[in-house]
Design a protein around this motif. Structure first.
Motif, mmCIF file in Angstrom:
data_model
loop_
_atom_site.group_PDB
_atom_site.id
_atom_site.type_symbol
_atom_site.label_atom_id
_atom_site.label_comp_id
_atom_site.label_asym_id
_atom_site.label_seq_id
_atom_site.Cartn_x
_atom_site.Cartn_y
_atom_site.Cartn_z
ATOM 1 N N ARG A 74 0.820 -1.211 0.000
ATOM 2 C CA ARG A 74 0.000 0.000 0.000
ATOM 3 C C ARG A 74 0.850 1.254 0.000
ATOM 4 N N PHE A 75 1.965 1.260 0.710
ATOM 5 C CA PHE A 75 2.801 2.461 0.774
ATOM 6 C C PHE A 75 3.561 2.683 -0.521
ATOM 7 N N ASN A 76 3.876 1.605 -1.231
ATOM 8 C CA ASN A 76 4.499 1.771 -2.545
ATOM 9 C C ASN A 76 3.525 2.404 -3.528
ATOM 10 N N ALA A 77 2.239 2.074 -3.416
ATOM 11 C CA ALA A 77 1.234 2.689 -4.289
ATOM 12 C C ALA A 77 1.135 4.181 -4.021
ATOM 13 N N VAL A 78 1.236 4.588 -2.766
ATOM 14 C CA VAL A 78 1.227 6.011 -2.417
ATOM 15 C C VAL A 78 2.497 6.668 -2.953
ATOM 16 N N ALA A 79 3.645 6.040 -2.721
ATOM 17 C CA ALA A 79 4.931 6.590 -3.180
ATOM 18 C C ALA A 79 4.952 6.777 -4.693
ATOM 19 N N ASP A 80 4.277 5.902 -5.421
ATOM 20 C CA ASP A 80 4.228 6.023 -6.886
ATOM 21 C C ASP A 80 3.519 7.298 -7.340
ATOM 22 N N GLU A 81 2.674 7.863 -6.497
ATOM 23 C CA GLU A 81 1.938 9.090 -6.824
ATOM 24 C C GLU A 81 2.737 10.357 -6.490
ATOM 25 N N ILE A 82 3.899 10.199 -5.865
ATOM 26 C CA ILE A 82 4.695 11.329 -5.392
ATOM 27 C C ILE A 82 5.909 11.510 -6.301
ATOM 28 N N GLU A 83 6.179 12.765 -6.678
ATOM 29 C CA GLU A 83 7.283 13.072 -7.596
ATOM 30 C C GLU A 83 8.506 13.556 -6.835
ATOM 31 N N VAL A 84 9.648 13.370 -7.446
ATOM 32 C CA VAL A 84 10.904 13.889 -6.899
ATOM 33 C C VAL A 84 10.753 15.395 -6.685
ATOM 34 N N GLY A 85 11.192 15.865 -5.540
ATOM 35 C CA GLY A 85 11.131 17.287 -5.223
ATOM 36 C C GLY A 85 9.871 17.719 -4.491
ATOM 37 N N ASP A 86 8.888 16.834 -4.370
ATOM 38 C CA ASP A 86 7.637 17.202 -3.691
ATOM 39 C C ASP A 86 7.861 17.415 -2.200
ATOM 40 N N VAL A 87 7.076 18.338 -1.644
ATOM 41 C CA VAL A 87 6.980 18.507 -0.194
ATOM 42 C C VAL A 87 5.786 17.655 0.233
ATOM 43 N N VAL A 88 6.035 16.699 1.140
ATOM 44 C CA VAL A 88 5.037 15.716 1.529
ATOM 45 C C VAL A 88 4.727 15.861 3.014
ATOM 46 N N VAL A 89 3.442 16.005 3.347
ATOM 47 C CA VAL A 89 2.968 15.995 4.727
ATOM 48 C C VAL A 89 2.183 14.705 4.908
ATOM 49 N N ASP A 90 2.663 13.856 5.804
ATOM 50 C CA ASP A 90 2.050 12.559 6.076
ATOM 51 C C ASP A 90 1.318 12.639 7.413
ATOM 52 N N LEU A 91 -0.016 12.674 7.361
ATOM 53 C CA LEU A 91 -0.836 12.777 8.568
ATOM 54 C C LEU A 91 -1.097 11.390 9.132
ATOM 55 N N CYS A 92 -1.089 11.281 10.459
ATOM 56 C CA CYS A 92 -1.255 9.988 11.137
ATOM 57 C C CYS A 92 -0.198 9.013 10.628
ATOM 58 N N ALA A 93 1.038 9.478 10.645
ATOM 59 C CA ALA A 93 2.151 8.758 10.027
ATOM 60 C C ALA A 93 2.501 7.442 10.720
ATOM 61 N N GLY A 94 2.182 7.320 11.992
ATOM 62 C CA GLY A 94 2.498 6.082 12.698
ATOM 63 C C GLY A 94 3.992 5.807 12.673
ATOM 64 N N THR A 95 4.363 4.606 12.256
ATOM 65 C CA THR A 95 5.775 4.231 12.176
ATOM 66 C C THR A 95 6.403 4.679 10.870
ATOM 67 N N SER A 96 5.661 5.381 10.068
ATOM 68 C CA SER A 96 6.113 6.018 8.840
ATOM 69 C C SER A 96 6.662 5.040 7.803
ATOM 70 N N LEU A 97 5.841 4.064 7.466
ATOM 71 C CA LEU A 97 6.216 3.146 6.392
ATOM 72 C C LEU A 97 6.279 3.867 5.050
ATOM 73 N N LEU A 98 5.539 4.982 4.911
ATOM 74 C CA LEU A 98 5.630 5.763 3.684
ATOM 75 C C LEU A 98 7.026 6.348 3.522
ATOM 76 N N TYR A 99 7.618 6.813 4.608
ATOM 77 C CA TYR A 99 8.979 7.362 4.553
ATOM 78 C C TYR A 99 9.944 6.324 3.981
ATOM 79 N N LYS A 100 9.784 5.092 4.407
ATOM 80 C CA LYS A 100 10.632 4.013 3.890
ATOM 81 C C LYS A 100 10.365 3.787 2.407
ATOM 82 N N ALA A 101 9.100 3.834 2.002
ATOM 83 C CA ALA A 101 8.754 3.630 0.590
ATOM 84 C C ALA A 101 9.267 4.761 -0.296
ATOM 85 N N LEU A 102 9.495 5.936 0.302
ATOM 86 C CA LEU A 102 10.010 7.092 -0.452
ATOM 87 C C LEU A 102 11.529 7.190 -0.425
ATOM 88 N N SER A 103 12.193 6.220 0.151
ATOM 89 C CA SER A 103 13.645 6.314 0.354
ATOM 90 C C SER A 103 14.430 6.473 -0.946
#
Length: 178
Positions: free
Chosen positions: A1-30
């Motif tokens: 699921r986090f890879n699907a979100v990361a696929d929608e984000i472009e290089v250089g974007d400013v990203v605000v992750d609400l209710c980030a929890g353990t921030s698996l999205l951060y890992k997917a954006l590495s």
């Protein structure tokens, strides 16, 4: 699921992750160069994220002013804001320059009739020691999306139908329903 979100984000974007929890999205954006900010109500999660160098903030996102960013995301947490989910999505859209990306479980164990799995899943979804009694199913989530002021750019089942990925336009790309 986090890879699907990361696929929608472009290089250089400013990203605000609400209710980030353990921030698996951060890992997917590495593998992408983005400016990432995590917000969560759980001080333990925030402390761990900060120790890993993540720009993380402890706050109640329901009560905070959502910071402007290119992308506003929320994964598996919108149900916590029931019955005010529509207004919360619209607030996110007003703060996003490009888009809002949501992933929400619609077929999950919290709705399970199997008492052991259901009880465990409901316990895991607690926030501040409070039980959450509402969880989306495909029909209730679809009704919510139909009520939101903005058209969706994308609606897709992911994770073998367990989750829905939804993308709304941000304020620079807004499109109101007619």
């Amino acid at each position: 699921r986090f890879n699907a979100v990361a696929d929608e984000i472009e290089v250089g974007d400013v990203v605000v992750d609400l209710c980030a929890g353990t921030s698996l999205l951060y890992k997917a954006l590495s593998n992408k160069s983005v400016q990432y900010q995590a917000y969560d109500i759980n001080p333990i999660f925030v402390k761990v994220l900060r120790s890993k160098g993540v720009d993380a903030y402890c706050c109640d996102v329901e009560r905070m002013g959502i910071p402007s960013a290119d992308i506003i995301t929320m994964s598996s947490a919108l149900y916590h804001f029931y019955p005010n989910c529509q207004q919360f999505i619209e607030r996110m859209c007003m703060s996003a320059r490009k888009k809002v990306i949501l992933v929400e479980p619609v077929n999950n164990h919290s709705n399970s009739s199997c008492s052991l799995w259901g009880e465990f899943a409901r316990w895991m979804s607690r926030v501040n020691y409070r039980d959450v009694h509402f969880h989306f199913d495909p029909q209730s989530f679809s009704r919510l999306l139909d009520e939101v002021e903005y058209d969706t750019l994308l609606r897709a089942e992911i994770g073998s139908g367990r989750d829905m990925l939804v993308v709304f336009p941000g304020m620079l790309n807004y499109s109101f329903k007619e």
